[in-house]
Enzyme design. Structure first.
Site, PDB file in Angstrom:
ATOM      1  N   HIS A 148       0.751  -9.471  -5.183  1.00  7.59           N
ATOM      2  CA  HIS A 148       0.742  -8.553  -4.045  1.00  7.59           C
ATOM      3  C   HIS A 148       1.772  -7.429  -4.209  1.00  7.59           C
ATOM      4  O   HIS A 148       2.977  -7.699  -4.236  1.00  7.59           O
ATOM      5  CB  HIS A 148       1.056  -9.377  -2.786  1.00  7.59           C
ATOM      6  CG  HIS A 148       1.063  -8.610  -1.512  1.00  7.59           C
ATOM      7  ND1 HIS A 148       2.204  -8.441  -0.763  1.00  7.59           N
ATOM      8  CD2 HIS A 148       0.072  -7.961  -0.852  1.00  7.59           C
ATOM      9  CE1 HIS A 148       1.909  -7.744   0.317  1.00  7.59           C
ATOM     10  NE2 HIS A 148       0.634  -7.433   0.303  1.00  7.59           N
ATOM     11  N   ARG A 149       1.289  -6.210  -4.359  1.00  4.78           N
ATOM     12  CA  ARG A 149       2.142  -5.032  -4.636  1.00  4.78           C
ATOM     13  C   ARG A 149       2.920  -5.232  -5.950  1.00  4.78           C
ATOM     14  O   ARG A 149       4.038  -4.750  -6.111  1.00  4.78           O
ATOM     15  CB  ARG A 149       3.103  -4.738  -3.487  1.00  4.78           C
ATOM     16  CG  ARG A 149       2.446  -4.725  -2.117  1.00  4.78           C
ATOM     17  CD  ARG A 149       3.409  -4.379  -1.002  1.00  4.78           C
ATOM     18  NE  ARG A 149       2.861  -4.723   0.313  1.00  4.78           N
ATOM     19  CZ  ARG A 149       3.474  -4.570   1.465  1.00  4.78           C
ATOM     20  NH1 ARG A 149       4.692  -4.052   1.487  1.00  4.78           N
ATOM     21  NH2 ARG A 149       2.912  -4.919   2.606  1.00  4.78           N
ATOM     22  N   GLU A 205      -2.342  -6.435  -7.245  1.00  6.25           N
ATOM     23  CA  GLU A 205      -2.773  -5.722  -6.041  1.00  6.25           C
ATOM     24  C   GLU A 205      -1.978  -4.441  -5.896  1.00  6.25           C
ATOM     25  O   GLU A 205      -0.771  -4.426  -6.185  1.00  6.25           O
ATOM     26  CB  GLU A 205      -2.572  -6.601  -4.807  1.00  6.25           C
ATOM     27  CG  GLU A 205      -3.298  -6.100  -3.565  1.00  6.25           C
ATOM     28  CD  GLU A 205      -2.428  -5.512  -2.477  1.00  6.25           C
ATOM     29  OE1 GLU A 205      -2.970  -5.127  -1.428  1.00  6.25           O
ATOM     30  OE2 GLU A 205      -1.190  -5.410  -2.672  1.00  6.25           O
ATOM     31  N   ASP A 223      -1.739  -0.679  -3.352  1.00  4.59           N
ATOM     32  CA  ASP A 223      -2.183   0.136  -2.221  1.00  4.59           C
ATOM     33  C   ASP A 223      -2.209   1.582  -2.672  1.00  4.59           C
ATOM     34  O   ASP A 223      -1.285   2.036  -3.347  1.00  4.59           O
ATOM     35  CB  ASP A 223      -1.191   0.004  -1.057  1.00  4.59           C
ATOM     36  CG  ASP A 223      -0.910  -1.442  -0.704  1.00  4.59           C
ATOM     37  OD1 ASP A 223      -1.787  -2.083  -0.113  1.00  4.59           O
ATOM     38  OD2 ASP A 223       0.191  -1.932  -1.026  1.00  4.59           O
ATOM     39  N   HIS A 254       2.435   1.746  -0.357  1.00  3.01           N
ATOM     40  CA  HIS A 254       1.901   0.992   0.780  1.00  3.01           C
ATOM     41  C   HIS A 254       1.810   1.835   2.048  1.00  3.01           C
ATOM     42  O   HIS A 254       0.796   1.843   2.733  1.00  3.01           O
ATOM     43  CB  HIS A 254       2.766  -0.244   1.043  1.00  3.01           C
ATOM     44  CG  HIS A 254       2.262  -1.066   2.190  1.00  3.01           C
ATOM     45  ND1 HIS A 254       2.622  -0.828   3.497  1.00  3.01           N
ATOM     46  CD2 HIS A 254       1.388  -2.098   2.219  1.00  3.01           C
ATOM     47  CE1 HIS A 254       2.003  -1.696   4.278  1.00  3.01           C
ATOM     48  NE2 HIS A 254       1.249  -2.477   3.537  1.00  3.01           N
ATOM     49  N   GLU A 287      -6.344  -1.530  -2.723  1.00  2.12           N
ATOM     50  CA  GLU A 287      -6.518  -1.327  -1.280  1.00  2.12           C
ATOM     51  C   GLU A 287      -6.560   0.148  -0.920  1.00  2.12           C
ATOM     52  O   GLU A 287      -5.609   0.890  -1.166  1.00  2.12           O
ATOM     53  CB  GLU A 287      -5.403  -2.021  -0.477  1.00  2.12           C
ATOM     54  CG  GLU A 287      -5.622  -1.785   1.015  1.00  2.12           C
ATOM     55  CD  GLU A 287      -4.719  -2.582   1.934  1.00  2.12           C
ATOM     56  OE1 GLU A 287      -3.878  -3.364   1.449  1.00  2.12           O
ATOM     57  OE2 GLU A 287      -4.858  -2.398   3.162  1.00  2.12           O
TER      58      GLU A 287
HETATM   59  O1  G3P Z   1      -4.197  -6.497   0.641  1.00  5.84           O
HETATM   60  C1  G3P Z   1      -3.886  -7.595   1.412  1.00  5.84           C
HETATM   61  C2  G3P Z   1      -2.654  -7.268   2.093  1.00  5.84           C
HETATM   62  O2  G3P Z   1      -1.929  -6.547   1.170  1.00  5.84           O
HETATM   63  C3  G3P Z   1      -2.878  -6.453   3.329  1.00  5.84           C
HETATM   64  O3  G3P Z   1      -1.675  -6.199   3.942  1.00  5.84           O
HETATM   65  O4  G3P Z   1       0.074  -4.639   4.547  1.00  5.84           O
HETATM   66  O5  G3P Z   1       0.353  -6.036   2.547  1.00  5.84           O
HETATM   67  O6  G3P Z   1      -1.251  -4.164   2.525  1.00  5.84           O
HETATM   68  P1  G3P Z   1      -0.587  -5.222   3.350  1.00  5.84           P
HETATM   69 CA    CA Z   2      -2.297  -4.284   0.428  1.00  8.18          CA
END
Ligand code: G3P
Ligand code: CA
Length: 268
Positions: free
Chosen positions: A18-19, A45, A47, A60, A127
């Site tokens: 995540h990120r 992942e 954004d 993000h 994302e």
């Molecule tokens: O992509 C899943 C999750 O990342 C969504 O929340 O705020 O971390 O982008 P956020």
């Molecule tokens: Ca995300």
């Protein structure tokens, strides 16, 4: 035999960084993705936002304030302006115990830079963060994916999944290219409930959903699965929760600590 079955199923849960490995390095930077890659996740992942001059960058927030030394909206800055910002020092200040000199002055990566660096060695969970703010961002993303060969063999072995909270954006994406696997993000503020009809409506354009973990239970996972859809859960950083989600047989977990998830899933 039962335990073996459980372990085997647990090992097939997708590990989504995540990120990047954002528990250890500044989120959405090359350093975070490099560190993630050493942990061998199934996906990294990221954004994406779009600059004033139409370049997709990995960040993000819509504003640069939290994760850089700049201020204001990404869409009001050119790529050249964004590139002058320091996207690492905030992390050192926020997490002194994890700080590294190498993080000072890290740049905001353009999306294509991350693709160029890890293209063949990574799978990407992308994302579309605020697509309503960025006209035609879907086309732009699609062009980059096509140009870099990331949609080659998408039927057999997808290398990208595109996710968004914005249903209209996913529908546009689906209209533009029906082969790109899409995931509908959902955030529940109260205990997660969904109807089969709602899931079937999502299934028209997406392979699955990704939901926040705190509000979700085993029945929800079973319902999504029974509808023939994938279920991802964000953002799971505690081992106890990882273990629980593994027992529930979710499709994948978004975590800031891909190494922890490996430890949990490989534990005999
Ligand atoms: O992509 C899943 C999750 O990342 C969504 O929340 O705020 O971390 O982008 P956020
Ligand atoms: Ca995300």
């Amino acid at each position: 035999l039962h335990m073996q079955t459980v372990v085997a199923k647990q090992q097939s849960i997708y590990n989504v960084a995540h990120r990047g490995a954002s528990g250890y390095a500044p989120e959405n930077t090359m350093a975070a993705y490099e560190m993630a890659q050493t942990m061998k996740p199934d996906f990294i992942e990221l954004d994406v936002q779009m600059t004033k001059d139409g370049v997709l960058v990995v960040m993000h927030d819509e504003k640069v304030d939290r994760t850089t030394n700049g201020t204001g909206y990404v869409k009001d800055h050119t790529l050249a302006e964004i590139k002058r910002l320091d996207a690492g020092s905030w992390f050192n200040n926020a997490y002194p115990d994890k700080s590294k000199a190498a993080y000072v002055g890290l740049a905001v990566p353009a999306f294509e830079e991350v693709v160029a660096k890890f293209g063949r060695n990574a799978r990407f969970f992308i994302e579309l963060k605020s697509p309503e703010k960025y006209p035609a961002i879907e086309q732009k993303l699609l062009q980059i994916l096509e140009k870099n060969g990331l949609l080659d063999g998408v039927d057999q072995n997808p290398r990208v999944i595109v996710e968004s909270f914005n249903r209209d954006s996913l529908l546009r994406m689906h209209q533009l290219n029906r082969k790109v696997p899409l995931v509908q993000l959902i955030e529940y503020k109260t205990p997660a409930v969904v109807t089969d009809a709602e899931l079937q409506a999502i299934k028209q354009y997406a392979i699955g959903v990704a939901v926040n973990g705190e509000m979700m239970d085993r029945a929800y996972v079973q319902q999504v699965t029974a509808n023939g859809m994938q279920i991802y859960v964000y953002t799971v950083n505690e081992k106890k929760t990882m273990e629980k989600m593994a027992r529930w047989h979710v499709t994948g977990l978004f975590t800031n600590y891909p190494d922890r998830l490996h430890e949990v899933l490989n534990r005999k």
